[in-house]
Design a protein around this motif. Structure first.
Motif, PDB file in Angstrom:
ATOM      1  N   GLU A 209       0.831  -1.209   0.000  1.00 29.65           N
ATOM      2  CA  GLU A 209       0.000   0.000   0.000  1.00 29.65           C
ATOM      3  C   GLU A 209       0.862   1.253   0.000  1.00 29.65           C
ATOM      4  N   VAL A 210       1.956   1.213   0.762  1.00 23.92           N
ATOM      5  CA  VAL A 210       2.892   2.346   0.761  1.00 23.92           C
ATOM      6  C   VAL A 210       3.508   2.510  -0.620  1.00 23.92           C
ATOM      7  N   GLU A 211       3.884   1.398  -1.220  1.00 23.99           N
ATOM      8  CA  GLU A 211       4.488   1.399  -2.541  1.00 23.99           C
ATOM      9  C   GLU A 211       3.534   2.008  -3.567  1.00 23.99           C
ATOM     10  N   ILE A 212       2.275   1.627  -3.507  1.00 20.99           N
ATOM     11  CA  ILE A 212       1.278   2.162  -4.432  1.00 20.99           C
ATOM     12  C   ILE A 212       1.056   3.649  -4.187  1.00 20.99           C
ATOM     13  N   MET A 213       1.006   4.048  -2.919  1.00 27.97           N
ATOM     14  CA  MET A 213       0.783   5.462  -2.617  1.00 27.97           C
ATOM     15  C   MET A 213       1.941   6.334  -3.096  1.00 27.97           C
ATOM     16  N   PHE A 214       3.148   5.778  -3.110  1.00 32.24           N
ATOM     17  CA  PHE A 214       4.278   6.530  -3.652  1.00 32.24           C
ATOM     18  C   PHE A 214       4.009   6.899  -5.101  1.00 32.24           C
ATOM     19  N   TRP A 215       3.522   5.941  -5.887  1.00 30.68           N
ATOM     20  CA  TRP A 215       3.258   6.199  -7.302  1.00 30.68           C
ATOM     21  C   TRP A 215       2.023   7.058  -7.493  1.00 30.68           C
ATOM     22  N   VAL A 216       1.029   6.911  -6.630  1.00 30.13           N
ATOM     23  CA  VAL A 216      -0.148   7.786  -6.703  1.00 30.13           C
ATOM     24  C   VAL A 216       0.270   9.234  -6.477  1.00 30.13           C
ATOM     25  N   THR A 221      -1.682   6.851 -12.737  1.00 32.83           N
ATOM     26  CA  THR A 221      -3.020   6.277 -12.695  1.00 32.83           C
ATOM     27  C   THR A 221      -2.941   4.832 -12.207  1.00 32.83           C
ATOM     28  N   SER A 222      -4.111   4.265 -11.901  1.00 27.61           N
ATOM     29  CA  SER A 222      -4.142   2.858 -11.468  1.00 27.61           C
ATOM     30  C   SER A 222      -3.594   1.954 -12.556  1.00 27.61           C
ATOM     31  N   SER A 223      -3.892   2.284 -13.804  1.00 23.81           N
ATOM     32  CA  SER A 223      -3.373   1.504 -14.918  1.00 23.81           C
ATOM     33  C   SER A 223      -1.851   1.596 -14.992  1.00 23.81           C
ATOM     34  N   ASP A 224      -1.320   2.823 -14.823  1.00 22.40           N
ATOM     35  CA  ASP A 224       0.138   3.026 -14.825  1.00 22.40           C
ATOM     36  C   ASP A 224       0.804   2.201 -13.729  1.00 22.40           C
ATOM     37  N   ILE A 225       0.230   2.286 -12.534  1.00 22.99           N
ATOM     38  CA  ILE A 225       0.820   1.613 -11.375  1.00 22.99           C
ATOM     39  C   ILE A 225       0.798   0.105 -11.573  1.00 22.99           C
ATOM     40  N   GLY A 226      -0.294  -0.403 -12.154  1.00 20.56           N
ATOM     41  CA  GLY A 226      -0.386  -1.828 -12.427  1.00 20.56           C
ATOM     42  C   GLY A 226       0.743  -2.303 -13.329  1.00 20.56           C
ATOM     43  N   ARG A 227       1.041  -1.495 -14.374  1.00 20.97           N
ATOM     44  CA  ARG A 227       2.124  -1.863 -15.285  1.00 20.97           C
ATOM     45  C   ARG A 227       3.477  -1.791 -14.593  1.00 20.97           C
ATOM     46  N   ILE A 228       3.681  -0.762 -13.757  1.00 19.33           N
ATOM     47  CA  ILE A 228       4.954  -0.601 -13.052  1.00 19.33           C
ATOM     48  C   ILE A 228       5.210  -1.757 -12.091  1.00 19.33           C
ATOM     49  N   LEU A 229       4.170  -2.144 -11.359  1.00 18.42           N
ATOM     50  CA  LEU A 229       4.331  -3.164 -10.317  1.00 18.42           C
ATOM     51  C   LEU A 229       3.984  -4.570 -10.802  1.00 18.42           C
ATOM     52  N   ASN A 230       3.574  -4.654 -12.076  1.00 17.47           N
ATOM     53  CA  ASN A 230       3.229  -5.951 -12.658  1.00 17.47           C
ATOM     54  C   ASN A 230       2.073  -6.626 -11.914  1.00 17.47           C
ATOM     55  N   VAL A 236      -4.753  -2.845  -7.911  1.00 17.65           N
ATOM     56  CA  VAL A 236      -4.350  -1.515  -7.456  1.00 17.65           C
ATOM     57  C   VAL A 236      -5.535  -0.790  -6.829  1.00 17.65           C
ATOM     58  N   LYS A 237      -6.683  -0.853  -7.479  1.00 16.74           N
ATOM     59  CA  LYS A 237      -7.867  -0.161  -6.966  1.00 16.74           C
ATOM     60  C   LYS A 237      -8.312  -0.750  -5.629  1.00 16.74           C
ATOM     61  N   ASN A 238      -8.200  -2.063  -5.483  1.00 19.91           N
ATOM     62  CA  ASN A 238      -8.550  -2.679  -4.201  1.00 19.91           C
ATOM     63  C   ASN A 238      -7.625  -2.188  -3.089  1.00 19.91           C
ATOM     64  N   HIS A 239      -6.334  -2.116  -3.382  1.00 24.76           N
ATOM     65  CA  HIS A 239      -5.387  -1.585  -2.398  1.00 24.76           C
ATOM     66  C   HIS A 239      -5.734  -0.136  -2.045  1.00 24.76           C
ATOM     67  N   MET A 240      -6.102   0.639  -3.046  1.00 25.83           N
ATOM     68  CA  MET A 240      -6.428   2.044  -2.807  1.00 25.83           C
ATOM     69  C   MET A 240      -7.646   2.189  -1.904  1.00 25.83           C
ATOM     70  N   GLN A 241      -8.636   1.332  -2.070  1.00 31.01           N
ATOM     71  CA  GLN A 241      -9.817   1.393  -1.212  1.00 31.01           C
ATOM     72  C   GLN A 241      -9.442   1.127   0.245  1.00 31.01           C
ATOM     73  N   ARG A 242      -8.516   0.189   0.453  1.00 31.29           N
ATOM     74  CA  ARG A 242      -8.064  -0.083   1.826  1.00 31.29           C
ATOM     75  C   ARG A 242      -7.269   1.091   2.380  1.00 31.29           C
ATOM     76  N   VAL A 243      -6.468   1.726   1.512  1.00 29.61           N
ATOM     77  CA  VAL A 243      -5.704   2.896   1.942  1.00 29.61           C
ATOM     78  C   VAL A 243      -6.654   4.026   2.349  1.00 29.61           C
ATOM     79  N   PHE A 244      -7.715   4.247   1.570  1.00 30.37           N
ATOM     80  CA  PHE A 244      -8.686   5.289   1.897  1.00 30.37           C
ATOM     81  C   PHE A 244      -9.247   5.086   3.305  1.00 30.37           C
ATOM     82  N   LYS A 245      -9.572   3.826   3.644  1.00 26.28           N
ATOM     83  CA  LYS A 245     -10.133   3.545   4.968  1.00 26.28           C
ATOM     84  C   LYS A 245      -9.105   3.788   6.065  1.00 26.28           C
TER      85      LYS A 245
END
Length: 264
Positions: A209-216, A221-230, A236-245
């Motif tokens: 989640e920290v890794e994803i937030m760095f790229w956010v 975008t979620s699509s960009d992050i998906g490609r970066i992190l494979n 990515v969107k599921n992780h973001m929903q957990r981060v929001f909470k």
């Protein structure tokens, strides 16, 4: 690159938005986000090296700002980086202390020092051009040299004009950031231990989640992050929903604001 001109009201508003963000920079992470965000519109680059001090005596300090893995301040002490910086500085002086561009061959900006080759040199090897400009603090007798490295084959005359306009704002932003011995944020395959250590304790986010937030925070975008992190965009969107909470926010802008507040 967009050549600097304010020919329409939209151009004026865009320029004002970019430069006004310099006043909000307080940390290395803020600086990275700003330089890798809309500033890329006028000054595209992958690595920026800032050096300041007395170049005549060779007494200088430096900072490396980049999202590239291996291109951070702790990967090159000033003594290892100094020969390359002094060479670039002399080239800038010979050019009348005006913005100038450098081009290299297929081996990139590969330093001679073995240690630097193994660390920062790995990132610089992929660079093909550099844009150089500096400022002098007449009151303190300190010169500040800024070098942006790019995978672009060359920088144009328009780029030289742009760096002349933007550099004072970049200089202001950097002066608001405390000089640190290292900058632990990375890209590509992130060093997870170092990334976790950049956040204040108690954030309750997982390493992913920290890794994803760095790229956010870098505007990906979620699509960009998906490609970066494979991983999939859905993941990515599921992780973001957990981060929001966990951060108690309802959108990305609020999440980025709270995430940056957690960065040390």
């Amino acid at each position: 690159m967009k050549q600097f001109q304010l020919s329409t009201p939209a151009d004026v508003l865009h320029f004002h938005r970019i430069v006004s963000q310099a006043g909000d920079v307080r940390t290395h992470f803020d600086l990275l986000i700003w330089l890798q965000g809309e500033m890329q519109y006028y000054l595209p680059h992958e690595v920026m090296v800032a050096a300041w001090g007395n170049f005549t005596d060779g007494v200088i300090q430096h900072d490396v700002i980049s999202p590239m893995a291996g291109a951070r301040t702790q990967h090159a002490d000033v003594d290892s980086l100094k020969p390359m910086l002094m060479w670039i500085y002399r080239h800038w002086v010979d050019y009348g202390r005006n913005p100038c561009a450098l081009r290299v061959g297929e081996n990139g900006f590969l330093p001679k020092e073995k240690l630097l080759q193994a660390l920062l040199g790995g990132a610089l090897k992929s660079m093909r051009s550099a844009l150089v400009h500096g400022l002098c603090d007449e009151r303190n007798g300190i010169e500040c040299l800024y070098v942006t490295f790019s995978t672009r084959p060359t920088y144009s005359e328009a780029d030289k004009t742009n760096v002349g306009v933007m550099l004072p704002h970049i200089d202001v932003a950097l002066r608001q950031v405390s000089h640190l011995p290292e900058q632990p944020l990375a890209s590509g395959p992130l060093n997870h231990a170092q990334l976790e250590n950049t956040l204040k304790p108690g954030h309750n986010m997982s390493t992913r989640e920290v890794e994803i937030m760095f790229w956010v925070a870098l505007g990906k975008t979620s699509s960009d992050i998906g490609r970066i992190l494979n991983i999939s965009e859905f993941t990515v969107k599921n992780h973001m929903q957990r981060v929001f909470k966990k951060l108690d926010v309802i959108n990305r802008a609020q999440a980025v604001s709270k995430f940056k507040a957690l960065c040390t």
